[in-house]
Design an enzyme around this catalytic site. Structure first.
Site, PDB file in Angstrom:
ATOM      1  N   GLU A   1       2.572  18.999 -45.952  1.00 52.62           N
ATOM      2  CA  GLU A   1       3.745  18.272 -45.460  1.00 52.62           C
ATOM      3  C   GLU A   1       4.810  18.037 -46.513  1.00 52.62           C
ATOM      4  O   GLU A   1       5.999  17.937 -46.188  1.00 52.62           O
ATOM      5  CB  GLU A   1       3.310  16.925 -44.860  1.00 52.62           C
TER       6      GLU A   1
ATOM      7  N   ILE B   1     -14.468  10.784 -19.129  1.00 47.34           N
ATOM      8  CA  ILE B   1     -13.254  10.896 -18.300  1.00 47.34           C
ATOM      9  C   ILE B   1     -12.455  12.127 -18.695  1.00 47.34           C
ATOM     10  O   ILE B   1     -11.924  12.839 -17.848  1.00 47.34           O
ATOM     11  CB  ILE B   1     -12.358   9.646 -18.467  1.00 47.34           C
ATOM     12  N   PHE B   2     -12.364  12.378 -20.007  1.00 49.57           N
ATOM     13  CA  PHE B   2     -11.433  13.399 -20.484  1.00 49.57           C
ATOM     14  C   PHE B   2     -11.894  13.895 -21.843  1.00 49.57           C
ATOM     15  O   PHE B   2     -12.328  13.115 -22.689  1.00 49.57           O
ATOM     16  CB  PHE B   2     -10.030  12.784 -20.596  1.00 49.57           C
TER      17      PHE B   2
ATOM     18  N   GLU C   1      -3.215  17.787 -46.333  1.00 47.02           N
ATOM     19  CA  GLU C   1      -2.067  17.264 -45.598  1.00 47.02           C
ATOM     20  C   GLU C   1      -0.888  16.974 -46.531  1.00 47.02           C
ATOM     21  O   GLU C   1       0.267  17.235 -46.195  1.00 47.02           O
ATOM     22  CB  GLU C   1      -2.441  15.992 -44.827  1.00 47.02           C
TER      23      GLU C   1
ATOM     24  N   PRO D   1      -9.285  -1.299 -33.032  1.00 45.64           N
ATOM     25  CA  PRO D   1     -10.721  -1.393 -32.734  1.00 45.64           C
ATOM     26  C   PRO D   1     -11.047  -1.832 -31.319  1.00 45.64           C
ATOM     27  O   PRO D   1     -12.192  -1.708 -30.891  1.00 45.64           O
ATOM     28  CB  PRO D   1     -11.223  -2.420 -33.762  1.00 45.64           C
TER      29      PRO D   1
ATOM     30  N   ARG E   1       7.606  11.359 -32.681  1.00 38.78           N
ATOM     31  CA  ARG E   1       6.310  10.957 -32.138  1.00 38.78           C
ATOM     32  C   ARG E   1       6.438  10.797 -30.624  1.00 38.78           C
ATOM     33  O   ARG E   1       7.090   9.877 -30.140  1.00 38.78           O
ATOM     34  CB  ARG E   1       5.867   9.645 -32.775  1.00 38.78           C
TER      35      ARG E   1
ATOM     36  N   ALA F   1       0.209  12.347 -43.500  1.00 40.43           N
ATOM     37  CA  ALA F   1      -1.063  12.027 -42.843  1.00 40.43           C
ATOM     38  C   ALA F   1      -1.461  13.160 -41.920  1.00 40.43           C
ATOM     39  O   ALA F   1      -0.659  14.033 -41.607  1.00 40.43           O
ATOM     40  CB  ALA F   1      -0.943  10.726 -42.053  1.00 40.43           C
TER      41      ALA F   1
ATOM     42  N   GLU G   1       4.510  21.946 -36.157  1.00 37.54           N
ATOM     43  CA  GLU G   1       4.804  20.727 -36.895  1.00 37.54           C
ATOM     44  C   GLU G   1       6.250  20.800 -37.369  1.00 37.54           C
ATOM     45  O   GLU G   1       6.625  21.760 -38.043  1.00 37.54           O
ATOM     46  CB  GLU G   1       3.845  20.629 -38.090  1.00 37.54           C
TER      47      GLU G   1
ATOM     48  N   GLU H   1     -13.126   0.724 -21.915  1.00 37.26           N
ATOM     49  CA  GLU H   1     -12.388   1.995 -21.971  1.00 37.26           C
ATOM     50  C   GLU H   1     -12.310   2.405 -23.437  1.00 37.26           C
ATOM     51  O   GLU H   1     -11.727   1.689 -24.247  1.00 37.26           O
ATOM     52  CB  GLU H   1     -11.003   1.798 -21.362  1.00 37.26           C
TER      53      GLU H   1
END
Lengths: 186, 186
Positions: free
Chosen positions: B100, B19-20, B96, B118, B68, B80, B144, B43
């Site tokens: 960060e 699909i993408f 990371e 999952p 976010r 993360a 970021e 999906e």
């Protein structure tokens, strides 16, 4: 969850392109303005949210073993399910517990809730602790195939080491159970 | 994680429709045969996987506060980031952490790993505990924007109650930290 701090790094949506509308999830790509004025794209999965239940019967955790297509793998997880649009999470949790394990519970206490993957999805998962369980009869959805069982904390920890338990909600539940055994409270 | 049980409820893929294909995730819809012979669609979001770091400095947890887009909300999370294709998770976690927070660590110990969601995604997230931290200098990616800080366990628990901490990896890290304080080991 309320907004408790100003979003000083908030991104402004310039445009939003719908990519896919499925039965469970939808996908959109947003173009945003960053705090530095540049633009970027954000791939965003919309999900209706989910519930899961930490249910202990005689100091054993009720779990279900089921196949998960995204990983092509069978996982042992605490009972869980998607929210129907507008559904109360507590009612959804009671429904999923009974459908998957056959156990009914009178009370559900919130344990925690979390975004499963805040970088690309808005899915919020609520975990409840079930109390006063009584045995009924499992009634799985037509396309749901799973085995219900109950396991000790030692088994749960062994299954984590073996990778048979390995999803966010079940790992969280096992940590909470360990804490409960040490402190006496959820 | 290895396959330790036969997938008796495994679904057979009949067809897979891409699909993408994005920068971070891809989406496909698979048509599968269920154990009862009926067909269904799944999906599936493909994700490269991610790493996160539980890093304690003087009994305070290093966290970053960042916006976010999927939730239009600022969250406080442990450091993360996504895995680059083929990247070693330990190297990614060290990278990371330093990018960060500015902290370098000599050793990283695996805490746990889990599939974040999952039911629809294959994202696997590895959490490490950082040891022997030394202060360097944060170097954020160009797009970021985040603030690094360190918080006590009591602050972490307060932020969870307020919804400022509210993602799977950070909730898991806080539980693990509580257990560490009670038992002395991760």
């Amino acid at each position: 969850m309320s907004k408790s701090v100003p979003d000083k790094y908030a991104e402004t949506t310039v445009s939003s392109q719908p990519i896919f509308q499925g039965k469970v999830i939808s996908l959109q790509v947003d173009t945003v303005t960053l705090p530095n004025g540049q633009t970027a794209t954000r791939e965003i999965v919309k999900h209706p949210g989910a519930v899961a239940v930490l249910a202990l019967v005689d100091d054993r955790l009720l779990v279900v073993e089921q196949y998960r297509k995204p990983m092509d793998k069978t996982l042992i997880e605490i009972p869980a399910g998607k929210l129907e649009p507008g559904e109360d999470p507590v009612e959804a949790a009671q429904r999923e517990l009974e459908e998957e394990t056959g156990y009914r519970c009178k009370t559900l206490k919130p344990l925690c809730s979390f975004y499963t993957s805040p970088g690309f999805a808005d899915e919020l998962l609520y975990i409840y602790v079930a109390d006063e369980l009584e045995k009924g009869r499992a009634q799985l959805d037509e396309d749901e195939f799973l085995d219900c069982m109950s396991i000790t904390l030692e088994q749960a920890q062994q299954y984590i080491r073996e990778g048979r338990i390995g999803d966010a909600k079940t790992i969280t539940a096992v940590y909470a159970w360990q804490l409960y055994k040490l402190t006496g409270g959820f």
